[in-house]
Design a protein around this motif. Structure first.
Motif, PDB file in Angstrom:
ATOM      1  N   ASP A  14       0.849  -1.191   0.000  1.00 31.48           N
ATOM      2  CA  ASP A  14       0.000   0.000   0.000  1.00 31.48           C
ATOM      3  C   ASP A  14       0.886   1.244   0.000  1.00 31.48           C
ATOM      4  OD1 ASP A  14      -1.566   2.195   0.655  1.00 31.48           O
ATOM      5  OD2 ASP A  14      -2.882   1.050   1.979  1.00 31.48           O
ATOM      6  N   PRO A  15       0.912   2.041  -1.100  1.00 28.68           N
ATOM      7  CA  PRO A  15       1.804   3.207  -1.163  1.00 28.68           C
ATOM      8  C   PRO A  15       1.594   4.194  -0.016  1.00 28.68           C
ATOM      9  CG  PRO A  15       0.957   2.710  -3.340  1.00 28.68           C
ATOM     10  CD  PRO A  15       0.209   1.822  -2.384  1.00 28.68           C
ATOM     11  N   ALA A  16       0.356   4.432   0.380  1.00 31.70           N
ATOM     12  CA  ALA A  16       0.094   5.371   1.476  1.00 31.70           C
ATOM     13  C   ALA A  16       0.648   4.828   2.790  1.00 31.70           C
ATOM     14  CB  ALA A  16      -1.411   5.632   1.588  1.00 31.70           C
ATOM     15  N   GLU A  17       0.462   3.544   3.018  1.00 34.67           N
ATOM     16  CA  GLU A  17       0.973   2.921   4.240  1.00 34.67           C
ATOM     17  C   GLU A  17       2.497   2.935   4.260  1.00 34.67           C
ATOM     18  OE1 GLU A  17      -0.401  -0.957   6.733  1.00 34.67           O
ATOM     19  OE2 GLU A  17       0.321  -1.369   4.696  1.00 34.67           O
ATOM     20  N   ILE A  18       3.118   2.679   3.101  1.00 31.88           N
ATOM     21  CA  ILE A  18       4.584   2.699   2.999  1.00 31.88           C
ATOM     22  C   ILE A  18       5.115   4.099   3.309  1.00 31.88           C
ATOM     23  CG2 ILE A  18       6.516   2.512   1.389  1.00 31.88           C
ATOM     24  CD1 ILE A  18       4.930   0.238   0.011  1.00 31.88           C
ATOM     25  N   HIS A  19       4.477   5.129   2.733  1.00 33.54           N
ATOM     26  CA  HIS A  19       4.911   6.497   2.988  1.00 33.54           C
ATOM     27  C   HIS A  19       4.780   6.851   4.467  1.00 33.54           C
ATOM     28  CE1 HIS A  19       4.224  10.863   3.441  1.00 33.54           C
ATOM     29  NE2 HIS A  19       5.253  10.934   2.618  1.00 33.54           N
ATOM     30  N   GLU A  20       3.668   6.470   5.066  1.00 37.77           N
ATOM     31  CA  GLU A  20       3.452   6.747   6.482  1.00 37.77           C
ATOM     32  C   GLU A  20       4.509   6.073   7.341  1.00 37.77           C
ATOM     33  OE1 GLU A  20      -0.029   6.181   9.910  1.00 37.77           O
ATOM     34  OE2 GLU A  20      -0.407   5.582   7.823  1.00 37.77           O
ATOM     35  N   PHE A  21       4.856   4.835   7.014  1.00 37.54           N
ATOM     36  CA  PHE A  21       5.863   4.111   7.794  1.00 37.54           C
ATOM     37  C   PHE A  21       7.231   4.766   7.663  1.00 37.54           C
ATOM     38  CE2 PHE A  21       9.355   1.046   7.637  1.00 37.54           C
ATOM     39  CZ  PHE A  21       9.326   0.584   8.942  1.00 37.54           C
ATOM     40  N   GLY A  33       7.551   9.720  -3.838  1.00 35.93           N
ATOM     41  CA  GLY A  33       6.873   9.731  -5.132  1.00 35.93           C
ATOM     42  C   GLY A  33       7.315   8.570  -5.985  1.00 35.93           C
ATOM     43  N   GLY A  34       6.647   8.406  -7.121  1.00 40.18           N
ATOM     44  CA  GLY A  34       6.966   7.299  -8.004  1.00 40.18           C
ATOM     45  C   GLY A  34       6.293   6.026  -7.550  1.00 40.18           C
ATOM     46  N   GLY A  35       6.651   4.930  -8.169  1.00 38.34           N
ATOM     47  CA  GLY A  35       6.047   3.662  -7.818  1.00 38.34           C
ATOM     48  C   GLY A  35       4.636   3.554  -8.368  1.00 38.34           C
ATOM     49  N   GLU A  36       4.067   2.429  -8.218  1.00 35.43           N
ATOM     50  CA  GLU A  36       2.705   2.174  -8.667  1.00 35.43           C
ATOM     51  C   GLU A  36       1.959   1.445  -7.570  1.00 35.43           C
ATOM     52  OE1 GLU A  36       3.035  -0.094 -12.196  1.00 35.43           O
ATOM     53  OE2 GLU A  36       3.925   1.519 -13.386  1.00 35.43           O
TER      54      GLU A  36
END
Length: 320
Positions: A14-21, A33-36
Motif C-alpha cells: 500500500d503506497p500510502a501505508e509505505i509512505h506513512e511508515f 513519489g513514483g512507484g505504482e
C-alpha cells in the motif's frame, strides 16, 4: 537494566501505508513519489537507541526527499541502484557502494531503483562523544566534507564493521541485551564513520594536551574506570573525570602505560569477568552471559583474551 533494542519487520503493498511508515521511522517531512499501486516494500530494522541498522528492499522506482533525518545516515546498496542529490552534488551508486545519504540537518533527494539497500542511522550525540577534544571545549557540529568514503579500502571497513555488529552483537539475545555491549557497538560505528567519511573532527593534540599527559592524569583516569567499569562510560567520560582533554588522556596512557584508555578499561572488565567466573555456579551461569555482562560481544574473542591472560579457557574457570 536492559538495552532499548527494538526489532521491527514491516511489509506492505500500500503506497500510502509505505509512505506513512517511512516518514514515521526516518523523517516526518519525508516525501515519497513514483512507484505504482501494489509495489512491495519489506523493511527489517533493529533499533538500539544510539543507532539503528536496517535492510530494506522494494520493487519500484521511488523518489524520496528528506528535510532533516536528525542523524548520520549511511547507506550501502546490496542489489539496488541509487541516485542521490545533496548540497549541490549529484551521484549514482551501484550495488556494493557505500555513501552518506545526506549531510546532517541538510535536505537531500534519492532516486531508488528496485532492489535492496542497507541503512545505518547513527545518533549525532555518539559522533560527538567519539570526536570530543576536551570536556569544556566540545567541537561544533561535525561537518562531513565528502559524502563518499575516502578510499575503497575504507568502504570495505564500513561493510566489515556493520557485518560484525549485525552478526555478533544484534543476533545474539544475550549480548544485545547488555548496555555495555550496545554502547561499545555504537562507538565502534561512530569511529568507523569518522574514519571512512572525510570530516572536520579535530584529532591532533595541542600543547596543553602534551602538558596534561602526566602520571597524575593516568591515576585519576584509572580511579574513575575502577569505580565505573560496570557502566557504559566513554573515553570522553574518562577524560572529563581526569580533568583533561580526550587527546591528553589518550596521550598519557600511550606515554606511561603503552596502551589506550579503552584498552585499559577492557582489561579491568576482563578482570571483573574473571572474578565472576570464579564465583559463578556452572549449573546456572554461562561464560557468554558473564562475558556479555562486561561488554564482550564476541565469545571467541573473549575466550582468546581470557586464555592469554589467565592461561586457561574461561569455561575451565567456570567449571572448577
Amino acid at each position: 537494566m536492559t538495552s532499548p533494542l527494538h526489532a521491527q519487520v514491516f511489509e506492505s503493498r500500500d503506497p500510502a501505508e509505505i509512505h506513512e511508515f517511512l516518514a514515521a521511522t526516518y523523517d516526518p517531512a519525508l516525501r515519497l513519489g513514483g512507484g505504482e499501486d501494489g509495489y512491495r516494500l519489506v523493511h527489517r530494522r533493529v533499533d538500539t537507541g544510539p543507532f539503528a541498522l536496517a535492510t530494506t528492499g522494494q520493487t519500484a522506482d521511488l523518489d524520496i526527499r528528506v528535510d532533516d533525518i536528525g542523524g548520520l545516515v549511511v547507506c550501502r546498496t546490496r542489489t539496488a541502484r541509487v541516485e542521490r542529490a545533496c548540497d549541490g552534488s549529484a551521484d549514482r551508486f551501484d550495488p556494493g557502494d557505500v555513501f552518506l545519504v545526506t549531510r546532517p540537518h541538510l535536505p537531500g533527494a534519492l532516486r531508488w531503483e528496485p532492489g535492496e539497500v542497507e541503512i545505518c542511522v547513527l545518533d549525532l550525540a555518539v559522533l560527538a562523544q567519539v570526536a570530543t577534544t576536551a570536556p569544556a571545549r566540545r567541537p561544533g557540529q561535525i561537518r562531513f566534507t565528502d559524502l563518499g568514503p575516502a578510499t575503497p579500502a575504507l568502504a570495505r571497513q564500513w561493510r566489515n564493521t556493520t557485518r560484525y555488529i549485525t552478526d555478533v552483537v544484534l543476533t545474539n539475545p544475550i549480548t544485545s541485551a547488555q548496555p555495555l555491549v550496545i554502547g561499545n557497538a555504537a562507538r565502534m560505528l561512530a569511529a568507523a564513520a569518522l574514519t571512512v567519511f572525510p570530516n572536520t573532527a579535530v584529532t591532533d593534540p595541542t600543547t596543553s594536551d602534551q602538558r596534561d599527559a602526566s602520571p597524575a592524569t593516568v591515576r585519576r583516569a584509572v580511579a574513575f574506570m575502577d569505580e565505573h567499569a560496570d557502566q557504559d562510560i566513554t573515553a570522553a567520560d574518562i577524560a572529563s573525570a581526569a580533568g583533561v582533554s580526550l587527546r591528553a588522556v589518550q596521550l598519557a596512557f600511550r606515554r606511561h602505560l603503552g596502551t589506550t584508555p579503552m584498552a585499559y578499561l577492557r582489561r579491568i572488565r576482563l578482570d571483573r569477568a574473571h572474578h565472576d567466573l570464579v564465583r559463578a555456579d556452572p549449573r546456572r551461569d554461562t561464560v557468554s552471559a558473564i562475558a556479555s555482562r562486561w561488554g564482550f560481544a564476541s565469545h571467541s574473542r573473549f575466550t582468546a583474551r581470557y586464555h592469554a591472560s589467565y592461561g586457561v579457557p574461561p569455561r575451565e574457570t567456570l567449571n572448577t
